[in-house]
Design an enzyme around this catalytic site. Structure first.
Site, PDB file in Angstrom:
ATOM      1  N   HIS A  37       0.240   8.578  -4.391  1.00 54.39           N
ATOM      2  CA  HIS A  37      -0.564   7.406  -4.001  1.00 54.39           C
ATOM      3  C   HIS A  37      -2.058   7.717  -4.063  1.00 54.39           C
ATOM      4  CE1 HIS A  37       2.094   4.187  -2.717  1.00 54.39           C
ATOM      5  NE2 HIS A  37       2.783   4.962  -1.918  1.00 54.39           N
ATOM      6  N   GLN A  91      -2.852   2.598   0.953  1.00 56.29           N
ATOM      7  CA  GLN A  91      -1.896   1.519   1.239  1.00 56.29           C
ATOM      8  C   GLN A  91      -2.380   0.582   2.343  1.00 56.29           C
ATOM      9  OE1 GLN A  91       1.611   4.412   1.409  1.00 56.29           O
ATOM     10  NE2 GLN A  91       2.558   2.510   0.740  1.00 56.29           N
ATOM     11  N   HIS A 134       5.400  11.957  -2.943  1.00 54.29           N
ATOM     12  CA  HIS A 134       5.211  10.495  -3.029  1.00 54.29           C
ATOM     13  C   HIS A 134       3.825  10.093  -2.521  1.00 54.29           C
ATOM     14  CE1 HIS A 134       6.842   6.226  -2.487  1.00 54.29           C
ATOM     15  NE2 HIS A 134       5.727   6.195  -1.775  1.00 54.29           N
ATOM     16  N   GLU A 135       3.431  10.618  -1.370  1.00 54.86           N
ATOM     17  CA  GLU A 135       2.146  10.196  -0.781  1.00 54.86           C
ATOM     18  C   GLU A 135       0.962  10.759  -1.565  1.00 54.86           C
ATOM     19  OE1 GLU A 135       2.458   7.806   1.132  1.00 54.86           O
ATOM     20  OE2 GLU A 135       4.539   8.116   1.686  1.00 54.86           O
ATOM     21  N   CYS A 167       9.172   2.397  -0.828  1.00 52.90           N
ATOM     22  CA  CYS A 167       7.747   2.509  -0.508  1.00 52.90           C
ATOM     23  C   CYS A 167       7.350   1.264   0.276  1.00 52.90           C
ATOM     24  CB  CYS A 167       6.954   2.589  -1.808  1.00 52.90           C
ATOM     25  SG  CYS A 167       5.167   2.601  -1.589  1.00 52.90           S
ATOM     26  N   LEU A 168       6.551   1.424   1.326  1.00 54.18           N
ATOM     27  CA  LEU A 168       6.156   0.267   2.128  1.00 54.18           C
ATOM     28  C   LEU A 168       5.344  -0.744   1.322  1.00 54.18           C
ATOM     29  CD1 LEU A 168       5.282   1.950   5.552  1.00 54.18           C
ATOM     30  CD2 LEU A 168       7.345   0.683   4.944  1.00 54.18           C
ATOM     31  N   GLY A 184       6.386   7.636   5.288  1.00 57.15           N
ATOM     32  CA  GLY A 184       5.038   8.105   4.982  1.00 57.15           C
ATOM     33  C   GLY A 184       4.134   6.945   4.614  1.00 57.15           C
TER      34      GLY A 184
HETATM   35 NI    NI Z   1       4.615   4.697  -1.002  1.00 55.39          NI
END
Ligand code: NI
Length: 159
Positions: A137, A51, A133-134, A91-92, A46
Site C-alpha cells: 500500500h 487508506q 500487503h501493507e 483489504c478494507l 492491517g
Molecule cells: Ni489493504
C-alpha cells in the site's frame, strides 16, 4: 481518537506512493491511534495510512485481537524475506473482494514505532502476509493487482 474514512476502490490516492515520516510527533501519534481504531472498527488485520487518505509511510497490523497488541511500523523497510505462501486475502479498501495471492512466508521489517524508537518485526504466516500487503500500500500497490487467476470472489454482506 476518531474513526477515519477508509478510501475505497477507484480512489486514485490508493495508487500513490507514500512519503517517509520525518518526525514522529503527536500529530503522527494521533494518526496512528486513529488508524488502529479504524482498523478495529472494521475488523481489519492491517491498515496503511494511505487508506485513510494520508500519504505517509505508516502501517498498523493486528493479527490476533485476543492475544496480541497491535503492531505499528513507521517508515518500514523490508530487510529480508523468504519463501512463498499462497493465501486468501482481502483489504478494507476493497470490502467485498477476496482472492488468493502469493506472499512471502517469512519477512523481517525494520522501522520506527509511535514513540520514534527503532523496531524490528519478524513475521511468519499471517503476519508476514499482512506486512507485505501493507508495505505494498505504501508503494501504491494493491492486492487486486496480484491476484492469482480465477481466484477472485465477490462477497456481498447484504445478501
Ligand atoms: Ni489493504
Amino acid at each position: 481518537m476518531a474513526i477515519r474514512t477508509i478510501r475505497e476502490e477507484g480512489d486514485e490516492i490508493l495508487k500513490k506512493i507514500s512519503k517517509p515520516v520525518e518526525k514522529v510527533d503527536d500529530k503522527i501519534r494521533t494518526l496512528v491511534q486513529d488508524m488502529i481504531e479504524t482498523m478495529h472498527k472494521f475488523n481489519g488485520v492491517g491498515l496503511a495510512a494511505v487508506q485513510v487518505g494520508v500519504l505517509k509511510r505508516i502501517l498498523v497490523i493486528h493479527t490476533d485481537y485476543e492475544k496480541e497488541d497491535p503492531i505499528v511500523v513507521i517508515n518500514p523497510e523490508i530487510i529480508k524475506q523468504n519463501g512463498a505462501q499462497t493465501v486468501e486475502e482481502g483489504c478494507l479498501s476493497f470490502p467485498n473482494k477476496f482472492a488468493k495471492v502469493v506472499r512471502p512466508e517469512e519477512i523481517i521489517v525494520e522501522g520506527l514505532n509511535e514513540n520514534g524508537e527503532s523496531v524490528k518485526i519478524k513475521g511468519k504466516g499471517l503476519l508476514a502476509q499482512a506486512l507485505s500487503h501493507e508495505i505494498d500500500h505504501l508503494n501504491g500497490e494493491v492486492f487486486v493487482d496480484k491476484i492469482l487467476p480465477g481466484t477472485l470472489e465477490y462477497i456481498n454482506p447484504e445478501e
